[in-house]
Design a protein around this motif. Structure first.
Motif, short mmCIF file in Angstrom:
data_model
loop_
_atom_site.label_atom_id
_atom_site.label_comp_id
_atom_site.label_asym_id
_atom_site.label_seq_id
_atom_site.Cartn_x
_atom_site.Cartn_y
_atom_site.Cartn_z
N LEU A 49 0.82 -1.22 0.00
CA LEU A 49 0.00 0.00 0.00
C LEU A 49 0.85 1.27 0.00
N GLY A 50 2.16 1.12 0.18
CA GLY A 50 3.03 2.28 0.21
C GLY A 50 3.20 2.86 1.60
N THR A 51 2.85 2.11 2.65
CA THR A 51 3.01 2.57 4.02
C THR A 51 3.80 1.53 4.81
N PRO A 52 5.07 1.29 4.45
CA PRO A 52 5.83 0.24 5.13
C PRO A 52 5.97 0.54 6.62
N GLY A 53 5.97 -0.51 7.41
CA GLY A 53 6.10 -0.36 8.85
C GLY A 53 4.79 -0.22 9.57
N GLU A 54 3.71 0.05 8.85
CA GLU A 54 2.40 0.20 9.49
C GLU A 54 1.84 -1.20 9.79
N THR A 55 1.18 -1.35 10.93
CA THR A 55 0.64 -2.63 11.35
C THR A 55 -0.88 -2.60 11.24
N ALA A 56 -1.46 -3.70 10.77
CA ALA A 56 -2.91 -3.80 10.65
C ALA A 56 -3.54 -3.76 12.03
N LYS A 57 -4.59 -2.92 12.18
CA LYS A 57 -5.29 -2.83 13.46
C LYS A 57 -6.33 -3.93 13.59
N THR A 58 -7.11 -4.15 12.56
CA THR A 58 -8.14 -5.19 12.59
C THR A 58 -8.16 -5.95 11.28
N ALA A 59 -8.61 -7.19 11.34
CA ALA A 59 -8.77 -8.01 10.15
C ALA A 59 -9.91 -8.97 10.40
N GLY A 60 -10.77 -9.17 9.41
CA GLY A 60 -11.88 -10.09 9.58
C GLY A 60 -12.54 -10.43 8.26
N GLY A 61 -13.29 -11.49 8.28
CA GLY A 61 -14.02 -11.93 7.10
C GLY A 61 -15.50 -12.05 7.41
N SER A 62 -16.31 -11.97 6.39
CA SER A 62 -17.76 -12.04 6.55
C SER A 62 -18.35 -12.90 5.45
#
Length: 182
Positions: A84-97
Motif C-alpha cells: 500500500l506504500g506505508t511500510p512499517g504500518e501494522t494492521a489494526k483489525t482483520a476479519g471476514g464475513s
C-alpha cells in the motif's frame, strides 16, 4: 533559652533542591527512553489475525466458492502495508464475513468479503456469485476504477476517500470531515 539549642533548620537547603532536580530530570529521561523502546518494539508486531469463525453458508455450489475467512487469510499478508506504500504500518483489525442478499423470488446471492484496516487505509476484498462479469463492474465504480488481473483472475481495483463523522449521544460536539482512503 530556645536560642541555645542547635537544631537544624526545617526544609532542605539549596544543595538538596539541586540534587532532587537532577534526579527528577534523570528519571524523566529514563522513562522517555523506555517509552521509545516500547513503541519501537510495537512496530515489529505481526498484522492483526483473522477471526477463526466457521463459514455461515457455502457460497455458490458446494466446493466452488470461498468463505470470508479464506478471503481474509488471502488478504491479510505480512507485506500488505508495504504494497500500500506505508511500510512499517501494522494492521489494526482483520476479519471476514459470509454475507448474502436474498431476493423476493427466494434467490440468494452470496457475497463473502474480507477487510483489513490500517491507520491510513482500509482494504476490502470481496467475491460475488451474481453472474455479472467483473469486466463490466469497473464502469459502476467510477472513473478511478481500473481493471487488472490478480492471481490469473479478472479484478477491479479502486480507491476512494471516506467521510469521518463523530458525535456525542447528548447532541454536543459533532464534527465531520474527510476520512481515510478505502
Amino acid at each position: 533559652m530556645a536560642d541555645d539549642i542547635d537544631a537544624p533548620a526545617k526544609g532542605s537547603g539549596a544543595w538538596g533542591q539541586a540534587v532532587a532536580a537532577v534526579a527528577l530530570v534523570a528519571a524523566l529521561g529514563v522513562g522517555l527512553w523506555a517509552l521509545g523502546e516500547t513503541s519501537s518494539s510495537n512496530s515489529d508486531l505481526p498484522p492483526a489475525r483473522c477471526s477463526d469463525g466457521e463459514p455461515e453458508k457455502t457460497p455458490g455450489k458446494a466446493g466452488k466458492g470461498v468463505s470470508g475467512a479464506q478471503l481474509c487469510e488471502a488478504l491479510n499478508r505480512t507485506d500488505l502495508a508495504e504494497l500500500l506504500g506505508t511500510p512499517g504500518e501494522t494492521a489494526k483489525t482483520a476479519g471476514g464475513s459470509d454475507g448474502s442478499v436474498k431476493f423476493a423470488g427466494g434467490k440468494e446471492v452470496f457475497n463473502p468479503s474480507a477487510r483489513v484496516e490500517f491507520g491510513t487505509y482500509t482494504v476490502t476484498l470481496s467475491a460475488t456469485y451474481d453472474r455479472f462479469p467483473v469486466a463490466g463492474s469497473a464502469a459502476f465504480l467510477g472513473k478511478g476504477a481500473r481493471q487488472q488481473t490478480v492471481l490469473g483472475r479478472p479484478a477491479v481495483v479502486y480507491s476512494d476517500r471516506t467521510i469521518s463523522i463523530s458525535f456525542r449521544l447528548d447532541g454536543s460536539d459533532t464534527d465531520s470531515g474527510p476520512g481515510v482512503p478505502a
